[in-house]
Scaffold this motif. Structure first.
Motif, PDB file in Angstrom:
ATOM      1  N   CYS A 161       0.872  -1.179   0.000  1.00 45.46           N
ATOM      2  CA  CYS A 161       0.000   0.000   0.000  1.00 45.46           C
ATOM      3  C   CYS A 161       0.905   1.224   0.000  1.00 45.46           C
ATOM      4  O   CYS A 161       1.982   1.221   0.598  1.00 45.46           O
ATOM      5  CB  CYS A 161      -0.958   0.005   1.180  1.00 45.46           C
ATOM      6  N   ILE A 162       0.481   2.276  -0.687  1.00 47.97           N
ATOM      7  CA  ILE A 162       1.320   3.454  -0.885  1.00 47.97           C
ATOM      8  C   ILE A 162       0.548   4.698  -0.478  1.00 47.97           C
ATOM      9  O   ILE A 162      -0.637   4.833  -0.796  1.00 47.97           O
ATOM     10  CB  ILE A 162       1.758   3.599  -2.353  1.00 47.97           C
ATOM     11  N   GLY A 163       1.213   5.621   0.233  1.00 45.00           N
ATOM     12  CA  GLY A 163       0.568   6.874   0.579  1.00 45.00           C
ATOM     13  C   GLY A 163       1.467   7.751   1.417  1.00 45.00           C
ATOM     14  O   GLY A 163       2.519   7.323   1.893  1.00 45.00           O
ATOM     15  N   ALA A 164       1.036   9.002   1.623  1.00 45.66           N
ATOM     16  CA  ALA A 164       1.768   9.900   2.512  1.00 45.66           C
ATOM     17  C   ALA A 164       1.576   9.482   3.963  1.00 45.66           C
ATOM     18  O   ALA A 164       2.488   9.587   4.777  1.00 45.66           O
ATOM     19  CB  ALA A 164       1.299  11.338   2.305  1.00 45.66           C
ATOM     20  N   PHE A 165       0.385   9.036   4.314  1.00 46.94           N
ATOM     21  CA  PHE A 165       0.060   8.516   5.640  1.00 46.94           C
ATOM     22  C   PHE A 165       0.340   9.517   6.758  1.00 46.94           C
ATOM     23  O   PHE A 165       0.685   9.121   7.872  1.00 46.94           O
ATOM     24  CB  PHE A 165       0.826   7.213   5.914  1.00 46.94           C
ATOM     25  N   ASP A 166       0.187  10.808   6.492  1.00 51.85           N
ATOM     26  CA  ASP A 166       0.399  11.789   7.553  1.00 51.85           C
ATOM     27  C   ASP A 166      -0.813  11.813   8.470  1.00 51.85           C
ATOM     28  O   ASP A 166      -1.918  12.182   8.059  1.00 51.85           O
ATOM     29  CB  ASP A 166       0.642  13.179   6.966  1.00 51.85           C
ATOM     30  N   GLY A 167      -0.639  11.410   9.708  1.00 54.52           N
ATOM     31  CA  GLY A 167      -1.714  11.376  10.673  1.00 54.52           C
ATOM     32  C   GLY A 167      -2.312  10.007  10.888  1.00 54.52           C
ATOM     33  O   GLY A 167      -2.902   9.734  11.921  1.00 54.52           O
ATOM     34  N   LEU A 168      -2.210   9.132   9.888  1.00 54.70           N
ATOM     35  CA  LEU A 168      -2.812   7.800   9.965  1.00 54.70           C
ATOM     36  C   LEU A 168      -4.273   7.888  10.421  1.00 54.70           C
ATOM     37  O   LEU A 168      -4.689   7.262  11.391  1.00 54.70           O
ATOM     38  CB  LEU A 168      -1.998   6.886  10.893  1.00 54.70           C
ATOM     39  N   HIS A 169      -5.044   8.671   9.678  1.00 54.05           N
ATOM     40  CA  HIS A 169      -6.452   8.880  10.004  1.00 54.05           C
ATOM     41  C   HIS A 169      -7.305   7.690   9.533  1.00 54.05           C
ATOM     42  O   HIS A 169      -6.776   6.661   9.081  1.00 54.05           O
ATOM     43  CB  HIS A 169      -6.941  10.195   9.398  1.00 54.05           C
ATOM     44  N   LEU A 170      -8.619   7.822   9.658  1.00 54.69           N
ATOM     45  CA  LEU A 170      -9.516   6.712   9.347  1.00 54.69           C
ATOM     46  C   LEU A 170      -9.388   6.247   7.901  1.00 54.69           C
ATOM     47  O   LEU A 170      -9.527   5.055   7.618  1.00 54.69           O
ATOM     48  CB  LEU A 170     -10.963   7.125   9.637  1.00 54.69           C
ATOM     49  N   GLY A 171      -9.124   7.171   6.978  1.00 59.14           N
ATOM     50  CA  GLY A 171      -8.919   6.775   5.588  1.00 59.14           C
ATOM     51  C   GLY A 171      -7.659   5.948   5.418  1.00 59.14           C
ATOM     52  O   GLY A 171      -7.654   4.922   4.721  1.00 59.14           O
ATOM     53  N   HIS A 172      -6.579   6.394   6.039  1.00 56.34           N
ATOM     54  CA  HIS A 172      -5.335   5.629   5.996  1.00 56.34           C
ATOM     55  C   HIS A 172      -5.520   4.251   6.634  1.00 56.34           C
ATOM     56  O   HIS A 172      -5.019   3.234   6.136  1.00 56.34           O
ATOM     57  CB  HIS A 172      -4.217   6.374   6.729  1.00 56.34           C
ATOM     58  N   GLN A 173      -6.233   4.232   7.755  1.00 54.37           N
ATOM     59  CA  GLN A 173      -6.460   2.962   8.447  1.00 54.37           C
ATOM     60  C   GLN A 173      -7.231   1.985   7.572  1.00 54.37           C
ATOM     61  O   GLN A 173      -6.963   0.779   7.570  1.00 54.37           O
ATOM     62  CB  GLN A 173      -7.201   3.215   9.754  1.00 54.37           C
ATOM     63  N   ALA A 174      -8.205   2.506   6.807  1.00 56.22           N
ATOM     64  CA  ALA A 174      -8.968   1.641   5.907  1.00 56.22           C
ATOM     65  C   ALA A 174      -8.074   1.082   4.804  1.00 56.22           C
ATOM     66  O   ALA A 174      -8.156  -0.102   4.456  1.00 56.22           O
ATOM     67  CB  ALA A 174     -10.135   2.419   5.303  1.00 56.22           C
ATOM     68  N   LEU A 175      -7.199   1.939   4.252  1.00 56.02           N
ATOM     69  CA  LEU A 175      -6.289   1.500   3.192  1.00 56.02           C
ATOM     70  C   LEU A 175      -5.318   0.448   3.704  1.00 56.02           C
ATOM     71  O   LEU A 175      -5.163  -0.631   3.097  1.00 56.02           O
ATOM     72  CB  LEU A 175      -5.524   2.705   2.640  1.00 56.02           C
ATOM     73  N   GLY A 192      -5.579  -1.371   6.387  1.00 55.23           N
ATOM     74  CA  GLY A 192      -6.318  -2.551   6.811  1.00 55.23           C
ATOM     75  C   GLY A 192      -6.665  -3.464   5.650  1.00 55.23           C
ATOM     76  O   GLY A 192      -6.592  -4.702   5.775  1.00 55.23           O
ATOM     77  N   ARG A 193      -7.038  -2.880   4.509  1.00 55.35           N
ATOM     78  CA  ARG A 193      -7.354  -3.694   3.333  1.00 55.35           C
ATOM     79  C   ARG A 193      -6.115  -4.438   2.835  1.00 55.35           C
ATOM     80  O   ARG A 193      -6.189  -5.632   2.528  1.00 55.35           O
ATOM     81  CB  ARG A 193      -7.897  -2.784   2.224  1.00 55.35           C
ATOM     82  N   ALA A 194      -4.981  -3.724   2.770  1.00 58.35           N
ATOM     83  CA  ALA A 194      -3.752  -4.362   2.302  1.00 58.35           C
ATOM     84  C   ALA A 194      -3.297  -5.466   3.248  1.00 58.35           C
ATOM     85  O   ALA A 194      -2.887  -6.552   2.811  1.00 58.35           O
ATOM     86  CB  ALA A 194      -2.652  -3.313   2.141  1.00 58.35           C
ATOM     87  N   VAL A 195      -3.385  -5.213   4.553  1.00 59.29           N
ATOM     88  CA  VAL A 195      -2.965  -6.227   5.532  1.00 59.29           C
ATOM     89  C   VAL A 195      -3.871  -7.456   5.453  1.00 59.29           C
ATOM     90  O   VAL A 195      -3.396  -8.603   5.497  1.00 59.29           O
ATOM     91  CB  VAL A 195      -2.978  -5.628   6.954  1.00 59.29           C
ATOM     92  N   ALA A 196      -5.177  -7.248   5.316  1.00 55.87           N
ATOM     93  CA  ALA A 196      -6.098  -8.382   5.215  1.00 55.87           C
ATOM     94  C   ALA A 196      -5.800  -9.228   3.982  1.00 55.87           C
ATOM     95  O   ALA A 196      -5.811 -10.469   4.042  1.00 55.87           O
ATOM     96  CB  ALA A 196      -7.542  -7.872   5.191  1.00 55.87           C
ATOM     97  N   ARG A 197      -5.538  -8.566   2.878  1.00 61.97           N
ATOM     98  CA  ARG A 197      -5.215  -9.302   1.643  1.00 61.97           C
ATOM     99  C   ARG A 197      -3.887 -10.042   1.785  1.00 61.97           C
ATOM    100  O   ARG A 197      -3.741 -11.183   1.329  1.00 61.97           O
ATOM    101  CB  ARG A 197      -5.165  -8.342   0.462  1.00 61.97           C
ATOM    102  N   ALA A 198      -2.917  -9.409   2.433  1.00 60.14           N
ATOM    103  CA  ALA A 198      -1.621 -10.064   2.630  1.00 60.14           C
ATOM    104  C   ALA A 198      -1.777 -11.323   3.473  1.00 60.14           C
ATOM    105  O   ALA A 198      -1.186 -12.369   3.182  1.00 60.14           O
ATOM    106  CB  ALA A 198      -0.636  -9.096   3.269  1.00 60.14           C
TER     107      ALA A 198
END
Length: 323
Positions: free
Chosen positions: A26-40, A42-48
């Motif tokens: 998963c790729i992103g700036a991830f500044d703050g690790l807000h709910l949107g980042h957590q969803a992203l 979380g999806r990648a970790v579940a798939r992994a």
């Protein structure tokens, strides 16, 4: 897997792939690790986990918008080490913090895909946030990822935007605006937790101790904080329970400070905190940072801040467990 701290690496790098067995990235700036980042994430970790592969998060330091705005750096919600720890806490097996410099900024999107995602990570799936762009001139998008994925054996998907209760999209920009305006309730909703800054207590000039208000000091490096002013706060990590405090975050204009410094005065606390890792949870904004004509005037105001913060914290319990 151990955490990764690496520059962008070319396909000619002789060290070989970092994930020979494949990965979900998963790729992103991830500044703050807000709910949107957590969803992203979380999806990648579940798939992994379902594929039996490591989950890898790729981010950038400095953030691209910091690199391109050197003279007026945008505010940061989170320091690099906190972002690294947060991504691991969300389940990532490895985190790559790619140094965003002139070389990476000028790299064509196609080269980034081949060099990093294909050669180094052996990605089998790539997950990004809505509207994700990358590469020279921000030419890369989800369409390019999907097209190159077909040629290189990986799939690419973007998650849907995450919205909070008021129907507005969760974003770091909105969180920064909420913090600047002292709206910690909105910031907490978007983050999924109260806003806090953590770090190891460092030595200061000990002026606060001289004035009767000793502080635990946290540095914010060369980053621009999203907050500036005086706040009622809880400090985690000094006892089994959060400790009430009043904190100043800024450059200390009365004593001609330069570097942003977070100074937390813990009410009725006695003890040595140097080197201790603490976390400062922000509850309410009291006032702007200002320059006083002399130290006596500063102390008078500090007493007022002390009383106001105590009154606020008496009515509002901490929202998170102690660090």
């Amino acid at each position: 897997m151990k955490p990764l701290f690496r520059d962008a690496i070319s396909a000619s790098d002789s060290r070989g792939p970092l994930s020979p067995q494949g990965s979900v990235a998963c790729i992103g700036a991830f500044d703050g690790l807000h709910l949107g980042h957590q969803a992203l994430v979380g999806r990648a970790v579940a798939r992994a986990r379902s594929l039996g592969m490591p989950a890898v998060a790729l981010s950038f330091e400095p953030l691209p918008r910091e690199f391109f705005a050197k003279d007026a750096k945008p505010p940061r919600l989170m320091l690099p080490r906190a972002k690294l720890q947060g991504l691991h806490d969300l389940g990532c097996d490895s985190v790559g913090l790619l140094r965003f410099n002139a070389k990476l900024a000028s790299m064509p999107a196609e080269d980034f895909v081949r060099d990093m995602l294909v050669e180094r990570l052996r990605a089998r799936e790539v997950w990004v946030g809505p509207g994700f762009r990358f590469g020279k001139g921000r030419a890369g998008d989800i369409g390019l990822l999907q097209a190159m994925g077909q040629a290189h054996g990986f799939s690419a998907q973007a998650i849907e935007p995450v919205h909070c209760g008021d129907g507005e999209r969760v974003s770091s920009t909105r969180i920064r605006a909420a913090l600047t305006g002292g709206d910690f309730d909105t910031a907490s909703r978007l983050l999924g937790r109260p806003y806090a800054i953590g770090g190891h207590v460092v030595h200061g000039k000990q002026l606060g101790r001289t004035l009767g208000y000793p502080t635990a000091n946290l540095r914010f490096g060369n980053k621009t904080p999203a907050l500036r002013g005086i706040y009622a706060t809880w400090v985690h990590g000094v006892a089994e329970h959060p400790w009430p405090s009043v904190s100043s975050f800024g450059t200390r204009p009365t004593v001609d400070g330069l570097e942003p410094l977070l100074e937390a005065h813990l009410f009725d606390f006695a003890g040595d905190l140097y080197g201790r890792r603490i976390e400062v949870e922000f509850v309410a904004r009291l006032r702007d940072e200002e320059k006083f004509p002399d130290l006596d005037s500063l102390v008078v105001q500090m007493r007022r801040d002390d009383a106001q913060a105590r009154a606020i914290l008496t009515l509002q319990a901490p929202q998170r467990a102690s660090a």
